[in-house]
Motif scaffolding. Structure first.
Motif, PDB file in Angstrom:
ATOM      1  N   ARG A  20     -19.269  -9.624 -15.136  1.00 22.05           N
ATOM      2  CA  ARG A  20     -18.351 -10.378 -14.257  1.00 22.05           C
ATOM      3  C   ARG A  20     -19.102 -11.305 -13.311  1.00 22.05           C
ATOM      4  O   ARG A  20     -18.517 -12.217 -12.742  1.00 22.05           O
ATOM      5  CB  ARG A  20     -17.448  -9.417 -13.481  1.00 22.05           C
ATOM      6  N   GLU A  21     -20.385 -11.052 -13.143  1.00 20.58           N
ATOM      7  CA  GLU A  21     -21.180 -11.959 -12.293  1.00 20.58           C
ATOM      8  C   GLU A  21     -21.447 -13.297 -12.987  1.00 20.58           C
ATOM      9  O   GLU A  21     -21.862 -14.260 -12.357  1.00 20.58           O
ATOM     10  CB  GLU A  21     -22.497 -11.283 -11.896  1.00 20.58           C
ATOM     11  N   ALA A  25     -18.934   0.738 -16.737  1.00 18.73           N
ATOM     12  CA  ALA A  25     -18.616   0.181 -15.410  1.00 18.73           C
ATOM     13  C   ALA A  25     -19.734  -0.758 -14.947  1.00 18.73           C
ATOM     14  O   ALA A  25     -19.481  -1.838 -14.407  1.00 18.73           O
ATOM     15  CB  ALA A  25     -18.419   1.313 -14.408  1.00 18.73           C
ATOM     16  N   ARG A  26     -21.000  -0.350 -15.186  1.00 17.23           N
ATOM     17  CA  ARG A  26     -22.130  -1.187 -14.760  1.00 17.23           C
ATOM     18  C   ARG A  26     -22.173  -2.487 -15.566  1.00 17.23           C
ATOM     19  O   ARG A  26     -22.353  -3.577 -15.018  1.00 17.23           O
ATOM     20  CB  ARG A  26     -23.439  -0.404 -14.935  1.00 17.23           C
ATOM     21  N   THR A  76     -19.441  -4.876 -14.374  1.00 20.07           N
ATOM     22  CA  THR A  76     -19.786  -5.549 -13.110  1.00 20.07           C
ATOM     23  C   THR A  76     -20.785  -6.666 -13.367  1.00 20.07           C
ATOM     24  O   THR A  76     -20.635  -7.785 -12.844  1.00 20.07           O
ATOM     25  CB  THR A  76     -20.427  -4.521 -12.130  1.00 20.07           C
ATOM     26  N   GLN A  77     -21.775  -6.389 -14.190  1.00 21.84           N
ATOM     27  CA  GLN A  77     -22.819  -7.401 -14.423  1.00 21.84           C
ATOM     28  C   GLN A  77     -22.278  -8.584 -15.224  1.00 21.84           C
ATOM     29  O   GLN A  77     -22.629  -9.727 -14.955  1.00 21.84           O
ATOM     30  CB  GLN A  77     -23.995  -6.760 -15.146  1.00 21.84           C
TER      31      GLN A  77
END
Ligand SMILES: Cc1ncc(COP(=O)(O)O)c(C=O)c1O
Length: 364
Positions: free
Chosen positions: A293-294, A286-287, A290-291
């Motif tokens: 996707r940045e 999950a982390r 998210t990273q």
């Protein structure tokens, strides 16, 4: 004495004509290539488990006193333990030297030269590879742009010569599951439907419970991913009983070595350790997602497995792959008809995510 050419003439045509499989390389080979110490290599290309097996497994391997004897060809203790873990019964289980061996055995049981095997690319490369070895005919039914399978096209492609349908769920490399109703539709065909659940523990989803009531459903599993035993080679399948009967007949008697059996049995006794590392990987997934996707030059696909697929939108996937390699970070690069300019990144430990993301931010 004969000549090398005459020896080649004796060989079967299929192995000579087929394409070789491209395997990943081990850390020590990678580290020598780029001249970085093996412990500094960030290996995110093989969907392996960075936490490895538990200390108890290492102790059990060291203490086992019978390496000089052949292992049980019937895999009795192992099949019992695997059945208890998978919610099945030993008569439905066979273990193999990795699930790769079971893919090969299934095809050797069912496929004669010219028979058809349905493959849904992009997916795991061993299905067409082992089909080729048997002289089978791989029928590719490509996945949709969102990587779901095309059930109608698969059903339409099935004919009298279709023996096996392979579906990886979660799929490698896209990470998505095939929903149960779609599998049930495929089971309406007369072919053997193999659901490859190599990454099941990271999704929490399995169809193993359906096997006893379906004469054509096979579920494959492995200890290579969630259990951190890729190097020892331990896979297993949950099969209808009559398939078990014939696979037991054609498998090599001692196909699963003693060390793999000891490690698998002890892993199942130390299940809390594995549940904790699996949870750590799912949280890290999950982390990492998210990273990634940045980074606006990546299209990042959600995943139910221990890897994440990314489409590189700036056309620089190859350059990024090579640049990461130079820094000792290994990810999988794809440049195939279905996956042009894609990277697949295995989920590592939090520190691996940090190193990878810092390197990617520097690059573009
Ligand atoms: C979908 C899938 N099935 C099977 C395997 C092979 O597993 P094993 O190590 O048990 O042979 C892999 C390995 O990457 C995989 O991705």
């Amino acid at each position: 004495m004969t000549t090398p050419e005459n020896i080649e003439r004796l060989m079967r045509p299929e192995p000579k004509a087929m394409k070789a499989y491209t395997p990943i390389e081990p850390s020590d080979v990678l580290s020598q290539r780029i001249d970085i110490p093996a412990e500094k290599v960030v290996k995110l290309d093989g969907n392996e488990n960075p936490y490895g097996c538990s200390a108890r497994v290492k102790r059990a391997l060291a203490d086992y006193p019978y390496y000089h004897l052949y292992p049980d060809p019937e895999q009795r203790e192992l099949r019992k333990a695997l059945a208890a873990y998978a919610g099945s019964s030993p008569e439905h289980i066979i273990a193999g030297s990795g699930s790769d061996e079971l893919i090969d055995l299934i095809l050797r049981l069912f496929v004669e030269p010219g028979d058809k095997v349905i493959n849904c690319p992009p997916t795991f490369g061993m299905y067409p590879f082992s089909t080729d070895v048997c002289g089978g005919n791989t029928i590719n039914i490509p996945r949709e742009p969102d990587f779901t399978i095309d059930v109608a096209a698969i059903k339409q492609a099935v004919d009298k010569r279709t023996k096996v349908i392979f579906i990886a769920s979660p799929n490698n490399p896209s990470g998505n599951l095939t929903p149960e109703p779609e599998v049930l539709e495929l089971l309406e065909t007369a072919a053997v439907v193999v659901i490859d659940e190599a990454y099941s523990e990271f999704s929490g989803v399995t169809l193993a419970r359906l096997v006893p009531t379906c004469s054509n459903l096979v579920v494959l599993r492995t200890f290579s991913k969630w259990a951190g035993l890729a190097g020892l080679r331990l896979g297993y399948g949950i099969f209808p009983r009559n398939i078990v009967k014939y696979l037991m007949k054609i498998k090599q008697p001692y196909n699963v070595n003693s060390a793999a059996q000891v490690a698998a049995l002890e892993s199942l006794k130390d299940i809390d350790y594995l549940r904790n590392t699996t949870t750590a990987i799912v949280q890290e997934r999950a982390r990492l997602l998210t990273q990634l996707r940045e980074l606006d030059w990546l299209e990042v696909y959600p995943s139910q497995a221990n890897f994440i697929l990314c489409s590189v939108l700036n056309g620089k996937a190859k350059m990024i792959h090579q640049e990461l390699r130079r820094k000792g970070i290994f990810v999988r690069y794809f440049d195939t008809p279905e996956l042009q300019d894609y990277l697949r990144i295995s989920v590592g430990k939090p520190e691996h995510t940090d190193i990878l993301i810092a390197a990617l931010r520097e690059m573009c």
